[in-house]
Write a protein that holds these residues in place. Structure first.
Motif, mmCIF file in Angstrom:
data_model
loop_
_atom_site.group_PDB
_atom_site.id
_atom_site.type_symbol
_atom_site.label_atom_id
_atom_site.label_comp_id
_atom_site.label_asym_id
_atom_site.label_seq_id
_atom_site.Cartn_x
_atom_site.Cartn_y
_atom_site.Cartn_z
ATOM 1 N N THR B 32 0.847 -1.193 0.000
ATOM 2 C CA THR B 32 0.000 0.000 0.000
ATOM 3 C C THR B 32 0.880 1.239 0.000
ATOM 4 O OG1 THR B 32 -1.728 -1.138 1.261
ATOM 5 C CG2 THR B 32 -1.795 1.265 1.242
ATOM 6 N N MET B 33 0.503 2.184 -0.818
ATOM 7 C CA MET B 33 1.144 3.504 -0.805
ATOM 8 C C MET B 33 0.052 4.550 -0.838
ATOM 9 S SD MET B 33 4.428 3.149 -3.330
ATOM 10 C CE MET B 33 5.789 2.044 -2.981
ATOM 11 N N PHE B 34 0.368 5.711 -0.329
ATOM 12 C CA PHE B 34 -0.610 6.794 -0.274
ATOM 13 C C PHE B 34 -0.104 7.991 -1.064
ATOM 14 C CE2 PHE B 34 -3.054 4.584 2.778
ATOM 15 C CZ PHE B 34 -2.182 4.004 3.683
ATOM 16 N N TRP B 35 -1.037 8.638 -1.736
ATOM 17 C CA TRP B 35 -0.711 9.865 -2.464
ATOM 18 C C TRP B 35 -1.431 11.038 -1.812
ATOM 19 C CZ3 TRP B 35 2.976 10.392 -6.052
ATOM 20 C CH2 TRP B 35 3.465 9.230 -6.668
ATOM 21 N N MET B 45 -3.430 16.706 1.969
ATOM 22 C CA MET B 45 -4.736 16.082 1.831
ATOM 23 C C MET B 45 -4.573 14.762 1.095
ATOM 24 S SD MET B 45 -6.754 18.185 3.291
ATOM 25 C CE MET B 45 -8.337 17.551 2.769
ATOM 26 N N LEU B 46 -5.114 13.702 1.665
ATOM 27 C CA LEU B 46 -5.029 12.396 1.030
ATOM 28 C C LEU B 46 -5.848 12.397 -0.249
ATOM 29 C CD1 LEU B 46 -4.094 9.402 1.267
ATOM 30 C CD2 LEU B 46 -6.290 8.944 2.383
ATOM 31 N N MET B 47 -5.202 11.961 -1.331
ATOM 32 C CA MET B 47 -5.906 11.861 -2.612
ATOM 33 C C MET B 47 -6.417 10.438 -2.835
ATOM 34 S SD MET B 47 -3.235 13.823 -5.097
ATOM 35 C CE MET B 47 -4.275 13.580 -6.523
ATOM 36 N N ALA B 48 -5.518 9.476 -2.612
ATOM 37 C CA ALA B 48 -5.872 8.092 -2.943
ATOM 38 C C ALA B 48 -4.933 7.119 -2.261
ATOM 39 C CB ALA B 48 -5.822 7.890 -4.452
ATOM 40 N N THR B 49 -5.419 5.909 -2.151
ATOM 41 C CA THR B 49 -4.623 4.803 -1.632
ATOM 42 C C THR B 49 -4.312 3.874 -2.786
ATOM 43 O OG1 THR B 49 -5.721 4.946 0.510
ATOM 44 C CG2 THR B 49 -4.561 2.895 0.011
ATOM 45 N N SER B 50 -3.039 3.628 -2.982
ATOM 46 C CA SER B 50 -2.584 2.774 -4.071
ATOM 47 C C SER B 50 -2.364 1.371 -3.539
ATOM 48 C CB SER B 50 -1.263 3.350 -4.615
ATOM 49 O OG SER B 50 -0.695 2.510 -5.587
ATOM 50 N N ASN B 51 -2.996 0.395 -4.163
ATOM 51 C CA ASN B 51 -2.935 -0.983 -3.690
ATOM 52 C C ASN B 51 -2.282 -1.869 -4.752
ATOM 53 O OD1 ASN B 51 -4.660 -0.484 -1.276
ATOM 54 N ND2 ASN B 51 -6.204 -0.093 -2.841
ATOM 55 N N GLU B 52 -1.248 -2.577 -4.359
ATOM 56 C CA GLU B 52 -0.570 -3.464 -5.281
ATOM 57 C C GLU B 52 -1.500 -4.594 -5.695
ATOM 58 O OE1 GLU B 52 0.744 -6.781 -4.807
ATOM 59 O OE2 GLU B 52 1.685 -6.807 -6.774
ATOM 60 N N GLY B 53 -1.683 -4.754 -6.996
ATOM 61 C CA GLY B 53 -2.504 -5.847 -7.502
ATOM 62 C C GLY B 53 -3.985 -5.565 -7.563
ATOM 63 N N SER B 54 -4.401 -4.387 -7.192
ATOM 64 C CA SER B 54 -5.822 -4.051 -7.281
ATOM 65 C C SER B 54 -5.988 -2.559 -7.555
ATOM 66 C CB SER B 54 -6.560 -4.452 -6.008
ATOM 67 O OG SER B 54 -6.086 -3.715 -4.905
ATOM 68 N N GLU B 63 -10.874 13.073 -8.790
ATOM 69 C CA GLU B 63 -11.285 12.451 -10.046
ATOM 70 C C GLU B 63 -10.327 11.320 -10.426
ATOM 71 O OE1 GLU B 63 -11.680 16.845 -11.753
ATOM 72 O OE2 GLU B 63 -12.256 15.325 -13.215
ATOM 73 N N LYS B 64 -10.839 10.112 -10.442
ATOM 74 C CA LYS B 64 -9.973 8.977 -10.737
ATOM 75 C C LYS B 64 -9.503 8.961 -12.188
ATOM 76 C CE LYS B 64 -13.853 5.791 -11.393
ATOM 77 N NZ LYS B 64 -14.476 4.537 -10.925
ATOM 78 N N ASP B 65 -10.276 9.557 -13.087
ATOM 79 C CA ASP B 65 -9.841 9.598 -14.494
ATOM 80 C C ASP B 65 -8.813 10.693 -14.715
ATOM 81 O OD1 ASP B 65 -13.219 8.908 -15.555
ATOM 82 O OD2 ASP B 65 -11.568 7.528 -15.130
ATOM 83 N N LYS B 66 -8.746 11.611 -13.796
ATOM 84 C CA LYS B 66 -7.798 12.709 -13.873
ATOM 85 C C LYS B 66 -6.454 12.300 -13.266
ATOM 86 C CE LYS B 66 -6.672 17.162 -13.992
ATOM 87 N NZ LYS B 66 -6.456 17.859 -15.278
ATOM 88 N N PHE B 67 -6.537 11.609 -12.170
ATOM 89 C CA PHE B 67 -5.339 11.186 -11.445
ATOM 90 C C PHE B 67 -5.269 9.655 -11.473
ATOM 91 C CE2 PHE B 67 -4.306 15.329 -9.919
ATOM 92 C CZ PHE B 67 -5.520 15.973 -9.693
#
Lengths: 116, 118
Positions: B32-35, B45-54, B63-67
């Motif tokens: 897990t990594m955080f952006w 401000m937390l934007m998103a949580t990056s999950n390996e394999g998902s 906006e998930k299509d933006k970032f």
């Protein structure tokens, strides 16, 4: 509601004096961690100190100590013997463990200026 | 302590282009990594949580299509700002907990990437 509140936008302290930076938090999780970070003008986040919600004693790391008052939900950072290099932004942050989130929630920060 | 790197440290681009920012854990594996995003004189401000394999988990209002976030391996997460505009100019910071060590008391932050969109 704000989860982390830092009420001091800016603070001044004389070199060699001690300073307290305030932080209050709000959570219903019984298990959480509280962090303080220093951010100089370069932008990097420098970890200073950590306090777990179940820790019985206040955390200390060199010149930094955390005044943890659980009932009041406060976690103030005390910097002793301030140095000119301590001038920076300071952020209080919380990680709520039981919710499974391991990201941090940050307060708005306090800009500390150490004067010679 | 553990080290997290980010590349590039600074980028200037024209409006409409896409910019990719890399976040690497150098001496540990991070499922897990955080952006985070930080505007000048503001908090992180937390934007998103990056999950390996998902798929990444985005915070409300991001906006998930933006970032676009891709967690390609246990040591690499990338954030792509697509069709960047001046309002996307900001300081982007990633962080990673040392997942294999379980409940560590420290989050490790990268040095940040300063994005300026002209």
């Amino acid at each position: 509601a704000q989860k982390i509140t830092q009420t001091q936008p800016g603070m001044f302290v004389q070199e060699k004096e001690a300073v307290t930076l305030d932080c209050t938090y709000d959570t219903s999780d019984p298990s959480y961690g509280l962090f303080w970070y220093k951010q100089p003008s370069s932008g990097e986040m420098i970890f200073l100190i950590y306090q777990g919600s179940y820790d019985q004693q206040n955390a200390t790391e060199g010149r930094y100590s955390l005044n943890f008052q659980k009932a009041r939900k406060s976690a103030n950072l005390v910097i002793s013997a301030s140095q000119l290099g301590d001038s920076a932004m300071y952020f209080c942050a919380m990680r709520e463990e039981d919710m499974g989130r391991r990201a941090l929630t940050f307060g708005s920060g306090t800009r500390l200026q150490v004067q010679p | 302590g553990a080290v997290v790197s980010q590349h590039p440290s600074r980028v200037i681009c024209k409006s409409g282009t896409s910019v990719k920012i890399e976040c690497r854990s150098l001496d540990f594996q991070a499922t897990t990594m955080f952006w985070y995003r930080q505007f000048p004189k503001k908090s992180l401000m937390l934007m998103a949580t990056s999950n390996e394999g998902s798929k990444a988990t985005y915070e409300q209002g991001v906006e998930k299509d933006k970032f676009l976030i891709n967690h390609a391996s246990l040591t690499l997460s990338t954030l792509t700002v697509t069709s960047a505009h001046p309002e996307d100019s900001s300081f982007y910071i990633c962080s990673a907990p040392d997942g294999l060590a379980g409940g560590v008391s420290e989050q490790f932050f990268g040095p940040g990437t300063r994005l300026t969109v002209l």
